[in-house]
Design a protein around this motif. Structure first.
Motif: not given
Ligand code: HEM
Length: 498
Positions: A69, A264, A343
């Motif tokens: 990142r 979360p 992100i």
């Molecule tokens: C429709 C709902 C959601 C969308 C569209 C979404 C979308 C995303 C996107 C685009 C990323 C970035 C991935 C990347 O770096 O390429 C991300 C990361 C993340 N999301 Fe979601 N998310 C959603 C719901 C959730 C939920 C419900 C949780 C947990 C309960 C969550 C937990 C996380 C976490 C912890 C990351 C960071 C991962 C990392 O940096 O390794 N997300 N999400």
């Protein structure tokens, strides 16, 4: 060394981002420079990938290089003491944190959260029926209760709960601390090497260090609350209980685990809320679409019970609509992935792609917004066409690659792909299926339809425009079923209350 970078705008482009959301500026540049462009923002090099081939080639296949990142000196290093995995560089800390996220939310474990999601969605219907003018709060409570259930095995009854207000505030502080241009050390991190007495910018940072101490204390309290229940043998399964099981903490300290459990909420509330919100906006704006889904629900589920997760396989139209709604708006030629630029990733080594240099430390965006418009991925990408998702999605054009899992691009890329994807899709399915089964939606009397052009940005998330909603039970049985089932749900949900 002179690098041969992808083409792109030159000079000081920072000013561009003050007037329009970043995804709009990127879209303008995409049309000019094509599938890959680059530019400089202050001292940082930024590369933006705009088609499925480039995102797959780099963010997926070269995950060992493209999974870091960009450094966030203030929000990550100082305010969060380096403990928030979301902004952690690729490395040991992130790996351990990520294992815990996966352990608590992978596809198989996600199934165990369906019980709480089902019960909470029953209350959601009851609350909407009671006062649909409060739909925003009602949906927010639903989504929040679920992410807290996943993290701590604890539900909430109201948005005034301390677990909610504290977490919201922490997210806001983090967003404020990441505001570009707000802190000089963000642009010139080497200033932190000055002897402390010479650091004239210190007072502003000291305030953030105070917040960090408070965050740590509160997150530890939340973890300890879950621990007491776990030790008493009455905890519901959650990321907290997995972390407390033998070896479950992945070698992290208690404070690191406490921070991991806050993820979360930080990443899952606004994103899921916005996905459900967009679906409702679409159902309001295109009643014929809603009607078609409702007839599918009527023939599969009937009128004497609420839809459940077991019905999902028999509801191909509804599931296809939910997917397409996340990407495109019908008839308006507008697109709306809720996290349009995902992100940003960053490179941890020098690389070369298609003859271009991509040096170590480059910020790399996979543009979800651009992929949605990519004709190699979607045939006729400007047309709202849920049917494209009726059979396993086959990419259009001459793109021969494979789109993993059929539909993950709104959730980002490669090793950083959203770990909450499965639980998010479950929350979306059960809420939309049940709302459309129970109610006809319309704007309130004298109210108007939502204006698609007024999508709002909150951090990296694109929220739907403000909308008002009026719910009308679709048949005589609806109110009776909701009353009976919600009375039972309230009792069963007590297992998550503490
Ligand atoms: C429709 C709902 C959601 C969308 C569209 C979404 C979308 C995303 C996107 C685009 C990323 C970035 C991935 C990347 O770096 O390429 C991300 C990361 C993340 N999301 Fe979601 N998310 C959603 C719901 C959730 C939920 C419900 C949780 C947990 C309960 C969550 C937990 C996380 C976490 C912890 C990351 C960071 C991962 C990392 O940096 O390794 N997300 N999400």
């Amino acid at each position: 060394r002179k690098y041969h970078l992808p083409p792109g705008p030159t000079g000081n482009v920072a000013g561009e981002f003050t007037n329009a959301p970043m995804y709009e500026i990127f879209d303008k540049w995409r049309r000019k420079y094509g599938r890959i462009f680059s530019f400089k923002l202050g001292t940082r090099r930024v590369v933006v990938l705009n088609n499925i081939k480039a995102t797959t080639d780099l963010l997926d296949k070269k995950g060992d290089i493209y999974s870091s990142r960009p450094r966030l000196v203030v929000a990550h290093d100082i305010l969060s003491g380096g403990k928030r995995g979301l902004s952690s560089p690729y490395g040991d800390h992130w790996r351990r944190w990520r294992k815990l996220q996966h352990m608590g939310m992978n596809g198989k474990i996600a199934l165990s959260y369906r019980e709480q999601q089902t019960l909470e969605s029953t209350l959601l219907l009851h609350e909407l029926l009671t006062d649909s003018s409060e739909h925003q709060k009602v949906l927010q409570r639903f989504v929040t209760s679920i992410v807290l259930g996943i993290a701590y095995g604890r539900r909430i009854d109201s948005l005034n709960d301390e677990m909610v207000t504290y977490n919201y505030n922490a997210v806001l502080e983090y967003q404020r601390a990441s505001t570009p241009g707000k802190y000089i050390v963000e642009t010139w991190p080497s200033l932190l090497w000055l002897p402390r007495p010479l650091q004239w910018f210190r007072p502003a940072l000291a305030a953030l260090e105070k917040i960090r101490e408070k965050d740590t204390e509160v997150y530890m309290n939340f973890l300890n609350g879950a621990k007491e229940r776990y030790e008493a043998g009455i905890a519901k399964d959650s990321m907290a209980t997995y972390s407390l099981s033998k070896g479950g903490n992945q070698g992290m300290t208690d404070v690191e685990v406490a921070y991991a459990l806050s993820a979360p909420f930080s990443a899952g509330v606004d994103t899921t809320l916005s996905t459900i919100g967009w679906s409702l906006v679409a159902a309001l704006s295109f009643p014929d679409t809603a009607t078609r889904i409702q007839s599918e629900l009527d023939s599969v589920v009937g009128k004497d019970r609420l839809p459940t997760f077991e019905d999902e396989r028999s509801l191909p139209y509804l599931t296809a609509f939910i997917k397409e709604w996340q990407l495109r708006a019908p008839k308006t030629k507008r697109w709306r992935p809720v996290v349009p630029l995902a992100i940003p990733h960053a490179t941890s080594k020098d690389d070369v792609y298609d003859g271009y240099d991509i040096p170590k430390g480059t910020t790399v965006y996979g543009s979800v917004d651009a992929l949605v418009k990519d004709p190699e991925l979607f045939e006729d990408p400007e047309t709202f066409n849920p049917s494209r998702f009726l059979s396993p999605h086959k990419p259009a054009g001459n793109w021969n690659g494979k789109v993993e899992g059929e539909f993950t691009m709104p959730f980002g890329f490669g090793r950083r792909v959203c770990p909450g994807m499965h639980v998010a899709l479950q929350s979306t399915f059960i809420s939309i299926a049940r709302i459309l089964w129970a109610f006809d939606l319309s704007p309130p009397e004298g109210g108007s339809l939502p204006d698609y052009r007024k999508a709002q940005s909150l951090g990296k998330t694109r929220l739907p425009p403000p909308y008002q909603i009026c719910v009308r039970p679709r048949h005589a049985e609806v109110e009776r079923i909701i009353a009976a089932e919600s009375a039972e749900a309230k009792i069963r949900l007590k297992e998550w209350e503490y």
